[in-house]
Design a protein around this motif. Sequence first.
Motif, PDB file in Angstrom:
ATOM      1  N   VAL A  60      12.091  42.833  44.103  1.00  0.00           N
ATOM      2  CA  VAL A  60      11.869  43.246  45.489  1.00  0.00           C
ATOM      3  C   VAL A  60      13.150  43.736  46.145  1.00  0.00           C
ATOM      4  N   ALA A  61      14.280  43.106  45.796  1.00  0.00           N
ATOM      5  CA  ALA A  61      15.552  43.406  46.459  1.00  0.00           C
ATOM      6  C   ALA A  61      16.260  44.633  45.900  1.00  0.00           C
ATOM      7  N   GLY A  62      15.838  45.128  44.746  1.00  0.00           N
ATOM      8  CA  GLY A  62      16.492  46.291  44.147  1.00  0.00           C
ATOM      9  C   GLY A  62      17.772  45.958  43.417  1.00  0.00           C
ATOM     10  N   THR A  63      17.924  44.695  43.004  1.00  0.00           N
ATOM     11  CA  THR A  63      19.132  44.259  42.309  1.00  0.00           C
ATOM     12  C   THR A  63      19.032  44.393  40.795  1.00  0.00           C
ATOM     13  N   GLY A  64      17.823  44.630  40.291  1.00  0.00           N
ATOM     14  CA  GLY A  64      17.596  44.674  38.853  1.00  0.00           C
ATOM     15  C   GLY A  64      17.081  43.364  38.296  1.00  0.00           C
ATOM     16  N   TYR A  65      17.013  42.327  39.165  1.00  0.00           N
ATOM     17  CA  TYR A  65      16.564  41.002  38.731  1.00  0.00           C
ATOM     18  C   TYR A  65      15.174  40.690  39.292  1.00  0.00           C
ATOM     19  N   GLU A  66      14.418  39.851  38.561  1.00  0.00           N
ATOM     20  CA  GLU A  66      13.136  39.378  39.065  1.00  0.00           C
ATOM     21  C   GLU A  66      13.330  38.630  40.387  1.00  0.00           C
ATOM     22  N   SER A  67      12.334  38.707  41.238  1.00  0.00           N
ATOM     23  CA  SER A  67      12.364  37.968  42.513  1.00  0.00           C
ATOM     24  C   SER A  67      11.731  36.599  42.280  1.00  0.00           C
ATOM     25  N   LEU A  68      12.565  35.648  41.902  1.00  0.00           N
ATOM     26  CA  LEU A  68      12.105  34.309  41.535  1.00  0.00           C
ATOM     27  C   LEU A  68      12.446  33.291  42.616  1.00  0.00           C
ATOM     28  N   THR A  69      11.602  32.274  42.710  1.00  0.00           N
ATOM     29  CA  THR A  69      11.854  31.110  43.558  1.00  0.00           C
ATOM     30  C   THR A  69      11.621  29.875  42.701  1.00  0.00           C
ATOM     31  N   GLY A  70      12.681  29.117  42.456  1.00  0.00           N
ATOM     32  CA  GLY A  70      12.540  27.950  41.592  1.00  0.00           C
ATOM     33  C   GLY A  70      12.063  28.297  40.201  1.00  0.00           C
TER      34      GLY A  70
ATOM     35  N   VAL B   9      20.321  48.938  34.474  1.00  0.00           N
ATOM     36  CA  VAL B   9      19.646  49.615  35.579  1.00  0.00           C
ATOM     37  C   VAL B   9      19.953  51.113  35.495  1.00  0.00           C
ATOM     38  N   PRO B  10      18.938  51.965  35.437  1.00  0.00           N
ATOM     39  CA  PRO B  10      19.183  53.407  35.307  1.00  0.00           C
ATOM     40  C   PRO B  10      19.590  54.033  36.633  1.00  0.00           C
ATOM     41  N   THR B  11      19.923  55.294  36.589  1.00  0.00           N
ATOM     42  CA  THR B  11      20.186  56.029  37.818  1.00  0.00           C
ATOM     43  C   THR B  11      18.904  56.116  38.630  1.00  0.00           C
ATOM     44  N   ASP B  12      19.047  56.397  39.907  1.00  0.00           N
ATOM     45  CA  ASP B  12      17.874  56.480  40.779  1.00  0.00           C
ATOM     46  C   ASP B  12      16.863  57.499  40.300  1.00  0.00           C
TER      47      ASP B  12
ATOM     48  N   LEU C 222      10.107  61.273  39.441  1.00  0.00           N
ATOM     49  CA  LEU C 222      11.140  62.224  39.034  1.00  0.00           C
ATOM     50  C   LEU C 222      11.672  62.990  40.234  1.00  0.00           C
ATOM     51  N   GLN C 223      11.045  64.089  40.605  1.00  0.00           N
ATOM     52  CA  GLN C 223      11.522  64.883  41.728  1.00  0.00           C
ATOM     53  C   GLN C 223      10.628  64.699  42.947  1.00  0.00           C
ATOM     54  N   ASP C 224      11.183  65.017  44.105  1.00  0.00           N
ATOM     55  CA  ASP C 224      10.431  64.956  45.356  1.00  0.00           C
ATOM     56  C   ASP C 224       9.605  66.234  45.488  1.00  0.00           C
ATOM     57  N   LYS C 225       8.497  66.276  44.765  1.00  0.00           N
ATOM     58  CA  LYS C 225       7.695  67.498  44.718  1.00  0.00           C
ATOM     59  C   LYS C 225       7.061  67.854  46.055  1.00  0.00           C
TER      60      LYS C 225
ATOM     61  N   ARG D  58       8.655  60.476  30.647  1.00  0.00           N
ATOM     62  CA  ARG D  58       7.643  59.896  29.754  1.00  0.00           C
ATOM     63  C   ARG D  58       8.262  58.916  28.769  1.00  0.00           C
ATOM     64  N   ALA D  59       9.417  59.279  28.228  1.00  0.00           N
ATOM     65  CA  ALA D  59      10.097  58.389  27.289  1.00  0.00           C
ATOM     66  C   ALA D  59      10.505  57.090  27.981  1.00  0.00           C
ATOM     67  N   GLU D  60      10.988  57.197  29.221  1.00  0.00           N
ATOM     68  CA  GLU D  60      11.369  56.012  29.988  1.00  0.00           C
ATOM     69  C   GLU D  60      10.162  55.126  30.244  1.00  0.00           C
ATOM     70  N   ALA D  61       9.043  55.725  30.632  1.00  0.00           N
ATOM     71  CA  ALA D  61       7.839  54.954  30.914  1.00  0.00           C
ATOM     72  C   ALA D  61       7.334  54.243  29.658  1.00  0.00           C
ATOM     73  N   GLN D  62       7.339  54.926  28.521  1.00  0.00           N
ATOM     74  CA  GLN D  62       6.891  54.313  27.267  1.00  0.00           C
ATOM     75  C   GLN D  62       7.817  53.161  26.870  1.00  0.00           C
ATOM     76  N   GLN D  63       9.114  53.337  27.092  1.00  0.00           N
ATOM     77  CA  GLN D  63      10.047  52.258  26.783  1.00  0.00           C
ATOM     78  C   GLN D  63       9.757  51.027  27.647  1.00  0.00           C
ATOM     79  N   LEU D  64       9.492  51.245  28.931  1.00  0.00           N
ATOM     80  CA  LEU D  64       9.228  50.121  29.825  1.00  0.00           C
ATOM     81  C   LEU D  64       7.926  49.425  29.447  1.00  0.00           C
TER      82      LEU D  64
END
Length: 259
Positions: free
Chosen positions: A81-91, A112-115, A206-209, A56-62
């Motif tokens: 999209v690529a999972g690099t932590g950067y926006e997927s920009l074109t030009g 970038v946080p842990t998975d 969070l977890q794979d419930k 919840r704290a992470e979500a509120q921060q974002l």
Amino acid sequence: MIGIRSIQRSRLSLGAQRGLSLLEVAIVLVIAGLMSWAAFTAYEAVSAQQEIERGRAEAQQLQSVVRAFALRHGRLPCPDVAGTGYESLTGMQCSPGTQLGWFPYVSAGLGVPTDRLRARYAVFRQADADTRNDADLASTLERSGDAPAADTHEDVTDLIVALNNASRLAVGASRPFITGDGGAGGAIDCASNLLLGVAYWVVVPLQDKDNDGSRLDPPHAMNSLCAASPSAPLRRLSDDVVVAESPIQLAGWLRSSLP
């Protein structure tokens, strides 16, 4: 005779004491086992609650980061999209058709946080040839007719125009939306209950419930623009934490934050 009887009584007493001691030990072991089980169960419950609070704290921060980004750039972040932590920009613009991906932590000024806390992110995009009607919230455009030299050219006021445009569009499965909460908002069903179109949503899994191999739990999926309502309670098969804002909500917050 008196001595023999005394010895016999002593032996009987000693036997009784030994029997009682074994019974006491057995009782102590049972009690200790019950206490250990109770302590372990309580520890699991506390650990699970602590993880939920971190989510919840992470979500509120974002959510705060998205708002700050909008004020600074006059648009919402483009998904990663690529999972690099950067926006997927074109030009220097959000790549066409990109509405869904990971949260762009690095582009937003975060590490970038842990998975375990890495969030999925979706943003509303609906371009229009007439910029006055444009609702592409991830693109920087002049929508209010300001001259290029003006201080208000391509600023947050143009994003507010786009948000107002987005609020007039019908909710649809081709753009980010939230479904119900299992209560007043109706069923948590992405197919039959398209409750509200949103400017963006963030899902912190969070977890794979549901034990399907993915931390994203129902109704969330890697390729889905649907998220559960933020008011939905945590469920047996889902502990994903959601934050979202409608176009009207975000536009109101941006107006109140302008100098």
